[in-house]
Design a protein around this motif. Structure first.
Motif, PDB file in Angstrom:
ATOM      1  N   GLU A 119       7.350  -3.359   0.982  1.00  0.00           N
ATOM      2  CA  GLU A 119       8.711  -3.355   1.506  1.00  0.00           C
ATOM      3  C   GLU A 119       9.737  -3.489   0.381  1.00  0.00           C
ATOM      4  N   VAL A 120       9.450  -4.364  -0.577  1.00  0.00           N
ATOM      5  CA  VAL A 120      10.358  -4.566  -1.710  1.00  0.00           C
ATOM      6  C   VAL A 120      10.444  -3.293  -2.550  1.00  0.00           C
ATOM      7  N   SER A 121       9.299  -2.701  -2.849  1.00  0.00           N
ATOM      8  CA  SER A 121       9.288  -1.502  -3.697  1.00  0.00           C
ATOM      9  C   SER A 121       9.988  -0.332  -3.007  1.00  0.00           C
ATOM     10  N   ASN A 143       5.993  -1.216  -9.584  1.00  0.00           N
ATOM     11  CA  ASN A 143       4.662  -1.812  -9.687  1.00  0.00           C
ATOM     12  C   ASN A 143       4.719  -3.336  -9.764  1.00  0.00           C
ATOM     13  N   ARG A 144       5.846  -3.866 -10.246  1.00  0.00           N
ATOM     14  CA  ARG A 144       5.999  -5.327 -10.323  1.00  0.00           C
ATOM     15  C   ARG A 144       6.467  -5.931  -8.994  1.00  0.00           C
ATOM     16  N   SER A 145       6.812  -5.095  -8.024  1.00  0.00           N
ATOM     17  CA  SER A 145       7.274  -5.598  -6.736  1.00  0.00           C
ATOM     18  C   SER A 145       6.149  -6.328  -6.005  1.00  0.00           C
ATOM     19  N   VAL A 146       6.500  -7.404  -5.305  1.00  0.00           N
ATOM     20  CA  VAL A 146       5.474  -8.243  -4.681  1.00  0.00           C
ATOM     21  C   VAL A 146       4.840  -7.586  -3.459  1.00  0.00           C
ATOM     22  N   VAL A 191      10.661 -10.153  -6.570  1.00  0.00           N
ATOM     23  CA  VAL A 191      10.435 -10.764  -5.254  1.00  0.00           C
ATOM     24  C   VAL A 191      11.339 -10.186  -4.173  1.00  0.00           C
ATOM     25  N   ALA A 192      12.471  -9.596  -4.574  1.00  0.00           N
ATOM     26  CA  ALA A 192      13.401  -9.046  -3.585  1.00  0.00           C
ATOM     27  C   ALA A 192      14.301  -8.011  -4.237  1.00  0.00           C
ATOM     28  N   VAL A 193      14.742  -7.060  -3.441  1.00  0.00           N
ATOM     29  CA  VAL A 193      15.739  -6.073  -3.860  1.00  0.00           C
ATOM     30  C   VAL A 193      16.947  -6.255  -2.960  1.00  0.00           C
ATOM     31  N   ASN A 236       0.139   0.112  -8.500  1.00  0.00           N
ATOM     32  CA  ASN A 236      -0.790  -0.989  -8.747  1.00  0.00           C
ATOM     33  C   ASN A 236      -0.003  -2.282  -8.867  1.00  0.00           C
ATOM     34  N   SER A 237      -0.703  -3.360  -8.889  1.00  0.00           N
ATOM     35  CA  SER A 237      -0.082  -4.671  -9.061  1.00  0.00           C
ATOM     36  C   SER A 237      -0.410  -5.185 -10.455  1.00  0.00           C
ATOM     37  N   SER A 238       0.597  -5.599 -11.173  1.00  0.00           N
ATOM     38  CA  SER A 238       0.371  -6.119 -12.519  1.00  0.00           C
ATOM     39  C   SER A 238       0.287  -7.641 -12.473  1.00  0.00           C
TER      40      SER A 238
END
Length: 547
Positions: free
Chosen positions: A365-367, A359-362, A421-423, A94-96
């Motif tokens: 692709e980032v997650s 879940n905090r990833s925007v 926002v990025a990994v 989910n998106s927080s």
């Protein structure tokens, strides 16, 4: 928080002792009390209620371990009765929603920095001298001896003076007075020549040849990141010529990182220059002319959005996740809200909080990049008989962090609550505004080395036990979790968050004070303790297993 214990999250089934609690003492919990059945040292945890064998240990609202056997109410949690355990993680669920902190009082604030042509802004102005291969380390040290004292950048060596005085007493056959000698401060022999340069940094390492080609490529990428870091004005690089880390690879990494790279850069190859004398004479002359160029740059006002903050911890204790790390997390959120960048490093110390960060990833692709890097890292550790569960050091355990999950749950607080926002994989450079996750080991120096290579112009380093780690090009602000440490090791601690543990200040108050301190460091008005002590630690990470 002016009490003897703390329940961090409503769902926790353990309490943290804020002070020593004696066996036999009764502590009041809401409308009932708990009888303490063992001495509970400050920073350690005790059970809220009876915990059955294999039941979960919950702290920070997260699974941090399981009970090896029955743990009684009021009993101390130790490595003898608790083992590491974490929840599994999977794809983004989910998106927080993120509610940024108020930044009105900082929206127009600036720091005095060094503006580079590519738009980055440095908090310092260093010249860097580094080898492409360990064979050149000796030549780097010779250059260091030639430059440091003459330019006025050398740190006075009071211990050298102490040895000199002991020798004189020995010659006079008066050795009984040696025990009475004390170290004395002495002045630098020469005044600083280049007033707009913060220092000339001579880095050495053990890489560049042997090992794997991957390690050499990574070393070149890391050096390219250091060259691109806004705190570096220019550099001199020494190459032998036949090593794996070729000049062509370094140039390729620089172009990939910054096609418009325009800083002064002098690369000399010993096998082409000929004699050592010719190599060093040429390198020294070119470096001096480079310093003249670098000295023409002056500090000018810059928006706080130009800050790139590395988030790091080392020598953590049972208070780190309650005071220092949440304070840094709040600062991270403020920097993000102001348009800046932050980087949370140390992937082994994100073990157990993966799903929250996923879940905090925007976006997906980032997650997924985070999931893949974490799983690859964990599998490579297991392949050689290790694992993230082996991450806590003896010092961590002694001061209350008895499982890696417990350590990680507190360490992750440095990343605040903002979206990911990025990994970034090791040596990837931070380019996106917001919170970035950077794949590094938990090793303090390898991780701070990586943060600078990914563009950090300030590093916030929390510690509960005390560690002298610094970085050659990025100011490292050392933040203590408790006042006892700050008083005991005042020569390495810059900022103390112990007032939170003592109930005198809250995290919001402390984070505002820390942000003001950061602005002063970024402006060159305050030198960090690691800068004053010349703690220029630099260890590239070989992509073998390092926790």
């Amino acid at each position: 928080m002016n009490q003897k214990f703390l329940k961090i999250h409503p769902n926790d089934n353990v309490f943290v002792a804020l002070n020593d609690i004696d066996k036999g003492e009764n502590v009041a919990i809401n409308e009932h009390s708990i009888a303490i059945i063992q001495n509970i040292p400050a920073k350690h945890k005790f059970a809220e209620k009876n915990i059955a064998p294999n039941d979960s240990i919950i702290m920070y609202g997260s699974l941090v371990g399981t009970a090896k056997h029955r743990i009684l109410q009021g009993e101390l949690l130790t490595t003898h009765n608790v083992i590491h355990e974490t929840n599994s993680y999977s794809k983004k669920e989910n998106s927080s929603y993120w509610s940024p902190p108020s930044i009105d009082q900082y929206s127009t604030k600036t720091f005095l920095g060094y503006h580079r042509n590519d738009g980055q802004v440095g908090t310092a102005n260093y010249w860097m001298v580094i080898p492409l291969v360990f064979c050149e380390n000796r030549n780097i040290e010779i250059m260091k001896q030639a430059f440091q004292e003459e330019l006025g950048f050398a740190k006075p060596n009071k211990y050298k003076d102490l040895v000199h005085r002991m020798i004189n007493l020995y010659k006079k056959d008066d050795i009984t007075k040696i025990e009475d000698l004390i170290t004395e401060e002495n002045d630098v022999n020469s005044s600083q020549i280049f007033n707009n340069i913060d220092g000339i940094k001579f880095l050495t390492h053990q890489g560049g040849c042997g090992g794997t080609r991957q390690d050499s490529d990574m070393l070149c990428a890391l050096i390219a990141g250091y060259l691109n870091n806004p705190n570096v004005a220019g550099a001199t690089i020494l190459s032998l010529g036949c090593q794996n880390a070729q000049i062509s690879i370094l140039n390729e990494k620089i172009r990939a990182l910054n096609p418009n790279f325009d800083k002064p850069l002098y690369i000399l190859e010993q096998q082409q220059e000929g004699t050592e004398e010719k190599l060093l004479s040429t390198a020294i002359k070119k470096t001096f002319f480079g310093l003249i160029k670098a000295n023409k740059i002056t500090r000018k006002p810059a928006s706080l959005s130009k800050l790139v903050i590395g988030l790091e911890c080392g020598g953590s204790d049972g208070f780190s996740g309650i005071s220092a790390n949440p304070t840094v997390g709040q600062v991270s959120d403020m920097i993000v809200a102001l348009g800046g960048k932050t980087m949370l490093a140390e992937f082994p110390e994100l073990c157990g909080v993966e799903q929250e960060l996923i879940n905090r990833s925007v976006n997906k692709e980032v997650s997924e990049k985070f999931i893949n890097l974490m799983r690859d890292y964990a599998n490579s550790a297991k392949a050689v008989g290790s694992g993230f569960d082996m991450n806590p050091s003896p010092g961590n355990i002694k001061d209350g962090l008895i499982t890696d999950a417990m350590k990680s749950a507190g360490a992750a607080k440095k990343g605040g609550t903002s979206p990911v926002v990025a990994v970034l994989d090791y040596t990837e450079y931070a380019t996106k505004q917001g919170l970035n996750l950077l794949c590094t080991p938990g090793n303090d120096v390898e991780s701070t080395t990586a943060l600078s290579g990914s563009g950090a112009n300030i590093i916030l380093f929390t510690t509960g036990l005390g560690t002298p780690t610094g970085n050659p090009i990025t100011p490292v602000i050392k933040i203590s979790s408790n006042t006892s440490l700050s008083n005991r090791m005042s020569d390495i601690i810059d900022f103390d968050t112990g007032a939170i543990i003592e109930g005198k200040k809250n995290i919001e108050q402390m984070s505002k004070e820390l942000l003001e301190y950061i602005i002063n460091v970024a402006s060159g008005k305050i030198k960090t303790k690691s800068q004053l002590l010349h703690q220029d630690d630099f260890i590239p990470w070989k992509r073998g297993v390092s926790l």
